[in-house]
Design an enzyme around this catalytic site. Sequence first.
Site, mmCIF file in Angstrom:
data_model
loop_
_atom_site.group_PDB
_atom_site.id
_atom_site.type_symbol
_atom_site.label_atom_id
_atom_site.label_comp_id
_atom_site.label_asym_id
_atom_site.label_seq_id
_atom_site.Cartn_x
_atom_site.Cartn_y
_atom_site.Cartn_z
ATOM 1 N N GLY A 208 0.832 -1.193 0.000
ATOM 2 C CA GLY A 208 0.000 0.000 0.000
ATOM 3 C C GLY A 208 0.860 1.233 0.000
ATOM 4 O O GLY A 208 2.070 1.155 0.234
ATOM 5 N N THR A 212 -0.175 4.273 5.244
ATOM 6 C CA THR A 212 -1.498 3.681 5.374
ATOM 7 C C THR A 212 -1.570 2.687 6.525
ATOM 8 O O THR A 212 -2.571 2.020 6.696
ATOM 9 C CB THR A 212 -1.910 2.966 4.079
ATOM 10 O OG1 THR A 212 -0.816 2.168 3.633
ATOM 11 C CG2 THR A 212 -2.277 3.958 3.009
ATOM 12 N N THR A 215 3.184 -0.726 8.811
ATOM 13 C CA THR A 215 4.029 -0.999 9.969
ATOM 14 C C THR A 215 3.165 -1.094 11.228
ATOM 15 O O THR A 215 3.383 -1.952 12.081
ATOM 16 C CB THR A 215 5.082 0.106 10.112
ATOM 17 O OG1 THR A 215 5.742 0.257 8.858
ATOM 18 C CG2 THR A 215 6.097 -0.235 11.170
ATOM 19 N N HIS A 429 -8.659 35.225 -9.711
ATOM 20 C CA HIS A 429 -8.259 33.878 -10.109
ATOM 21 C C HIS A 429 -9.034 32.824 -9.306
ATOM 22 O O HIS A 429 -9.633 31.913 -9.886
ATOM 23 C CB HIS A 429 -6.743 33.728 -9.887
ATOM 24 C CG HIS A 429 -6.195 32.383 -10.210
ATOM 25 N ND1 HIS A 429 -5.372 32.162 -11.295
ATOM 26 C CD2 HIS A 429 -6.325 31.185 -9.598
ATOM 27 C CE1 HIS A 429 -5.036 30.883 -11.336
ATOM 28 N NE2 HIS A 429 -5.598 30.269 -10.302
ATOM 29 N N GLU A 430 -9.056 32.999 -7.984
ATOM 30 C CA GLU A 430 -9.727 31.992 -7.147
ATOM 31 C C GLU A 430 -11.232 31.983 -7.398
ATOM 32 O O GLU A 430 -11.852 30.924 -7.462
ATOM 33 C CB GLU A 430 -9.433 32.238 -5.665
ATOM 34 C CG GLU A 430 -7.975 32.023 -5.255
ATOM 35 C CD GLU A 430 -7.415 30.686 -5.692
ATOM 36 O OE1 GLU A 430 -8.187 29.701 -5.751
ATOM 37 O OE2 GLU A 430 -6.215 30.609 -6.004
ATOM 38 N N HIS A 433 -12.049 29.990 -10.410
ATOM 39 C CA HIS A 433 -12.187 28.542 -10.146
ATOM 40 C C HIS A 433 -13.563 28.245 -9.544
ATOM 41 O O HIS A 433 -14.278 27.354 -9.999
ATOM 42 C CB HIS A 433 -11.150 28.087 -9.108
ATOM 43 C CG HIS A 433 -9.748 27.997 -9.631
ATOM 44 N ND1 HIS A 433 -9.423 27.281 -10.754
ATOM 45 C CD2 HIS A 433 -8.576 28.499 -9.156
ATOM 46 C CE1 HIS A 433 -8.111 27.363 -10.951
ATOM 47 N NE2 HIS A 433 -7.580 28.103 -9.994
HETATM 48 P P1 ADP Z 1 3.361 2.670 6.575
HETATM 49 O O1 ADP Z 1 2.197 2.075 5.829
HETATM 50 O O2 ADP Z 1 4.092 3.638 5.717
HETATM 51 O O3 ADP Z 1 4.216 1.662 7.244
HETATM 52 P P2 ADP Z 1 2.779 3.407 9.268
HETATM 53 O O4 ADP Z 1 2.199 2.126 9.711
HETATM 54 O O5 ADP Z 1 4.153 3.682 9.685
HETATM 55 O O6 ADP Z 1 2.667 3.551 7.686
HETATM 56 O O7 ADP Z 1 1.799 4.564 9.731
HETATM 57 C C1 ADP Z 1 2.271 5.782 10.206
HETATM 58 C C2 ADP Z 1 1.327 6.345 11.233
HETATM 59 O O8 ADP Z 1 0.085 6.715 10.651
HETATM 60 C C3 ADP Z 1 0.960 5.353 12.300
HETATM 61 O O9 ADP Z 1 1.883 5.372 13.330
HETATM 62 C C4 ADP Z 1 -0.397 5.837 12.757
HETATM 63 O O10 ADP Z 1 -0.276 6.844 13.724
HETATM 64 C C5 ADP Z 1 -0.981 6.447 11.525
HETATM 65 N N1 ADP Z 1 -1.909 5.520 10.855
HETATM 66 C C6 ADP Z 1 -1.768 5.050 9.603
HETATM 67 N N2 ADP Z 1 -2.800 4.241 9.275
HETATM 68 C C7 ADP Z 1 -3.607 4.191 10.352
HETATM 69 C C8 ADP Z 1 -4.837 3.507 10.639
HETATM 70 N N3 ADP Z 1 -5.453 2.722 9.734
HETATM 71 N N4 ADP Z 1 -5.393 3.695 11.856
HETATM 72 C C9 ADP Z 1 -4.786 4.481 12.768
HETATM 73 N N5 ADP Z 1 -3.640 5.129 12.565
HETATM 74 C C10 ADP Z 1 -3.042 5.011 11.370
HETATM 75 ZN ZN ZN Z 2 -5.568 28.352 -9.686
HETATM 76 MG MG MG Z 3 6.221 1.510 7.224
#
Ligand code: ADP
Ligand code: ZN
Ligand code: MG
Length: 612
Positions: A208, A212, A215, A429-430, A433
């Site tokens: 992903g 997201t 980790t 401009h804004e 839009h």
């Molecule tokens: P990656 O996908 O890059 O490994 P991480 O797991 O490191 O991303 O996410 C970074 C931070 O974003 C997490 O420590 C958390 O605080 C937040 N985060 C990301 N996704 C979620 C989620 N689904 N729910 C809650 N917190 C999230």
């Molecule tokens: Zn513009």
């Molecule tokens: Mg990560």
Amino acid sequence: MNEKNNNNRKNYLIFAVIALILMLLYNSFVIPSVKKAQTKDTNYSFFLKQIDEGNVSKVQIKEDEIIYNVQEENGTEKLYSTAKINDPELISRLYSKGSIDFTGSIRTANSVAEFIVSWILPLIFMIVLWNLLIKGMGKRIGGLGNAMSFGKSNAKIYVKAQTGTTFADVAGQDEAKEALEEIVDFLHDPQKYTEIGANLPKGALLVGPPGTGKTLLAKAVAGEADVPFFSISGSEFVEMFVGMGAAKVRDLFKQANEKAPCIVFIDEIDTIGKKRDGQPSGNDEREQTLNQLLTEMDGFDGKKGVVILAATNRPDSLDPALLRPGRFDRRIPAELPDLAGREAILKVHANKIKYDSNIDFNAIARATAGASGAELANIINESALRAVRNGRKLVSQSDLEESVEVVIAGYERKNAVISSKEKEIIAYHEIGHALVAAMQKDSAPVHKITIIPRTSGALGYTMQVDEGEKFLMTKEEALARIAILTGGRSAEELVFNTCTSGASNDIEKATKIARAMVTRYGMSSSFDMTALETVSNKYLSGDTSLICSPETASKIDNEVSNIIRKAHSEAVKILSENSGKLHELAHFLLEKETITGEEFMSILKSDNIALT
Ligand code: ADP
Ligand code: ZN
Ligand code: MG
């Protein structure tokens, strides 16, 4: 284990010897000299003179010296010492004075204190010092230590509760959680699965875009599973010397096999798992590491309960051999969150802060289409910071709204100096839009318009927020978006009869959409449903590469500029038909600097009513 114990014993032996030597030195040199420093050496004749003058009140006769108190003229007492001379009359001399307290030397309570000072304290001091020294060295020569113990994996081992993260901390991502829960369940109760003859996947790959929660999900698995959890990042396998990465992989799997059932998590696996391209100049070290990983994954028994998780945001660059069944055969997508997911993530993170009871998280979620979990977490944190900055105890809706913009466009540049002429151009401009957006039916409502510059370099912007979640884009919507993007420039042309560089970002975005319509969405009449571009690296830059002949490429360029030209003239048409409102709204914006969607619409509508 044994080796470690031996090492420890050796360390302590060295310590004991050093401590003994140091303490002997201390007792034979330091303590006597400290004691000496307290008393002042004098002649025996001086001593006798002091006794005669009646200045001495206490005398201690030791084996080889005499220590005595002298009452100075200014009233203070001082300690003196003198060498002992064989003086048989000394006792009678002291006694005859009558007022002198004198004694020989016996070791009494004092000697306990002396023992503590001379043996126990230095020992404690040395133990503390030794420990600090060992710790410090461990840190400093850590790298060296690794290089010397070739190929030791430095995976961190977590056991339950140590990460403190559970599935409850991961909002949205329900599919990913479901897949991972199955793995956790297997590790808790493998019987259930083996009875029916099911084999659990050996490995699961979390893929992903960045932020997201990949980790985070892996940490949550560690928190949920009651088993050891080895965590290592792909980059930790990359070593200076060929073959060391491979040795580390071997060591990691050896440890994991000993600790089974357990989970091994390799973060950012693309650093070692890149496609082997077979070029002679290929990266030998990386290939060896990858080969070792492949071999190890084949080698272990899936029933034993070692599950391998890996995460990457570049799945397309992984070696196909890694992805075949029996290795990372399960792919767990961690996509950017949808509307409900964003709201849930906002709420999870909001639990960590104090906020007003009437906060509308749904509105914030709607304004953050395309934001990742990490960005949403950041928005919540920014809002808390803003509340503190403004001296409030609770986070309010406006804090959240402002921090959405901070994360999207950067901080407000409050003291940027912009001439009034330029400010006027930006306002037109804004509104250009916004007006084009409002006058077309296939576009999202205007939420906010501002001409306060931001640190990202934006001089102003128009925010549109969709009512619900959109998964598809129709051709009409795509064309409407391009028209809106050209609306800013169109207003400049209509009102000032010139154009500015302020539209560069609009131009880039409009071209991207138009190009995708032609090459990937099959929305142009001349190419129909032909794929002309492929997307590589879809989770990161989203770069595309053409897959067509040069002749077709130039036709694509024509088609793209036709689409944009058409949209541009459409925008000019809309604005010139509504030029009254364009002026009125632009002046209103100039005066207010920031207006809401409601203010915008009420001015627009009141005008309409006046017309009809
Ligand atoms: P990656 O996908 O890059 O490994 P991480 O797991 O490191 O991303 O996410 C970074 C931070 O974003 C997490 O420590 C958390 O605080 C937040 N985060 C990301 N996704 C979620 C989620 N689904 N729910 C809650 N917190 C999230
Ligand atoms: Zn513009
Ligand atoms: Mg990560």
